[in-house]
Scaffold this active site. Structure first.
Site, PDB file in Angstrom:
ATOM      1  CG  HIS A 274      85.044  27.774  56.245  1.00  7.99           C
ATOM      2  ND1 HIS A 274      83.962  27.271  56.269  1.00  7.99           N
ATOM      3  CD2 HIS A 274      86.034  28.061  57.543  1.00  7.99           C
ATOM      4  CE1 HIS A 274      85.017  27.107  57.682  1.00  7.99           C
ATOM      5  NE2 HIS A 274      85.662  27.674  58.021  1.00  7.99           N
ATOM      6  CG  LEU A 275      89.722  27.604  50.373  1.00  9.27           C
ATOM      7  CD1 LEU A 275      91.322  26.649  50.605  1.00  9.27           C
ATOM      8  CD2 LEU A 275      90.103  28.416  48.853  1.00  9.27           C
TER       9      LEU A 275
END
Length: 356
Positions: A274-275
């Site tokens: 996840h960014l």
């Protein structure tokens, strides 16, 4: 067929708690840890560990199912650690849900899960995994990332970060999805109430425990366990995630003068790439300790563009050794580099930069 009427107390008397040791990268099936029985594991076919620095008898595990923890004794010579703290040869430490056990040399991460299971085989098996997404468990996590959940709208009452998710008809959770809170992203990304944007490749959700006024997570629908699993084949996806992150900033914080960063934690606590898209005010009561701060303000936070370039050039993401030590660094203002002795004093100091 006769009807059997059971009261709630009867049902609980028929329940027993069971404990499982779970490899975070899912390299092998989970291992059952019977109540109060010593289980010795290490290098071998059961764990799929072939590293000779890991002894065949590396750790002894004894589950205290009624108390909700596992006693871990380091038997091997090389270091076993819990949340990056070495246990020590022949020493014993408690491992609780929410903590990460590294079998040897900060490698081979494991967690423990507790479930309730019916004692009577005639009853339908009922399992209820002990959830460890409470604030105390999150505080123990090496990266101290928040468990995404219902989330907070920008400008809403940030004190909600200490309130557990609501349960009931409005928050259905599939039985098969219940599990360790590090799996929480896989549940949250499917929840329409949490989604702020989605397309065929990614979904954007609000972080349940935001560390700033604006804090979103961009997740690919494709299952990628961690940055270590990223290859050159994922390059276009990483670029798309970055583009979507920038789009969300424009769409939801376009009128704000706040600065943003996009990046990944070197060692994420949640098991799905996840960014982070996070504003640099860090104005949130959910920012509670040194590890929270340092996970976003040291080299522990890998810039999105740097990750893209790394994959473009080398075909993979390299995370250097010693990353957990960065979380222990002194508190330093990310704007002027001044050292601060505590989180409350750091937060007070940050206010000076908001008006500049």
């Amino acid at each position: 067929m006769s009807n059997v009427n059971l009261s709630v107390s009867d049902v609980w008397r028929l329940m027993m708690r069971v404990c499982w040791l779970v490899r975070q990268d899912s390299r092998h099936q989970r291992i059952r840890l019977p109540h109060l029985e010593a289980v010795v594991i290490g290098r071998g076919p059961e764990t799929k560990i072939t590293d000779k620095k890991c002894s065949r008898q590396q750790v002894q595990l004894k589950a205290e199912c009624n108390k909700g923890y596992v006693k871990v004794k380091q038997v091997g010579v090389n270091p076993t650690s819990i949340d990056s703290v070495v246990i020590g040869k022949d020493q014993e430490v408690k491992l609780q849900p929410g903590q990460v056990l590294h079998m040897v040399n900060e490698l081979y991460p494991y967690i423990v899960e507790f479930e309730e299971e019916a004692k009577n085989p005639g009853l339908e098996t009922h399992r209820k995994r002990k959830r460890s997404g409470d604030s105390d468990s999150i505080e123990r996590d090496a990266a101290h990332e928040a468990e995404p959940g219902t989330g907070l709208e920008p400008g809403s009452n940030h004190n909600q970060c200490s309130v557990p998710p609501k349960k009931g008809k409005d928050a259905p959770i599939k039985k098969e999805s219940l599990g360790h809170w590090s799996q929480g992203l896989k549940i949250s990304m499917q929840d329409p109430k949490m989604q702020v944007y989605k397309d065929e490749q990614v979904v954007v959700i609000k972080d349940k425990y935001p560390k700033a006024r604006y804090h979103w997570l961009v997740l690919p629908w494709t299952a990628i366990s961690s940055l270590k699993a990223v290859t050159r084949e994922h390059l276009e996806l990483l670029k798309h995630m970055h583009t979507v992150g920038e789009k969300v900033i424009v769409d939801f914080a376009g009128s704000s003068k706040l600065r943003f960063r996009l990046g990944y934690h070197a060692i994420p606590s949640m098991s799905h790439v996840h960014l982070h898209v996070i504003s640099q005010d860090f104005d949130s009561p959910c920012l509670k300790n040194k590890k929270h701060w340092n996970s976003f303000n040291t080299e522990y936070f890998l810039e999105s563009q740097a990750v893209i370039e790394m994959v473009q050039e080398a075909g993979r993401v390299t995370v250097r050794d010693g990353m957990p030590e960065l979380l222990k660094l002194p508190l330093r203002c990310h704007e002027c580099q001044q050292l601060l002795p505590s989180i409350p004093q750091l937060k007070e100091h940050l206010r000076k930069h908001w008006t500049q």
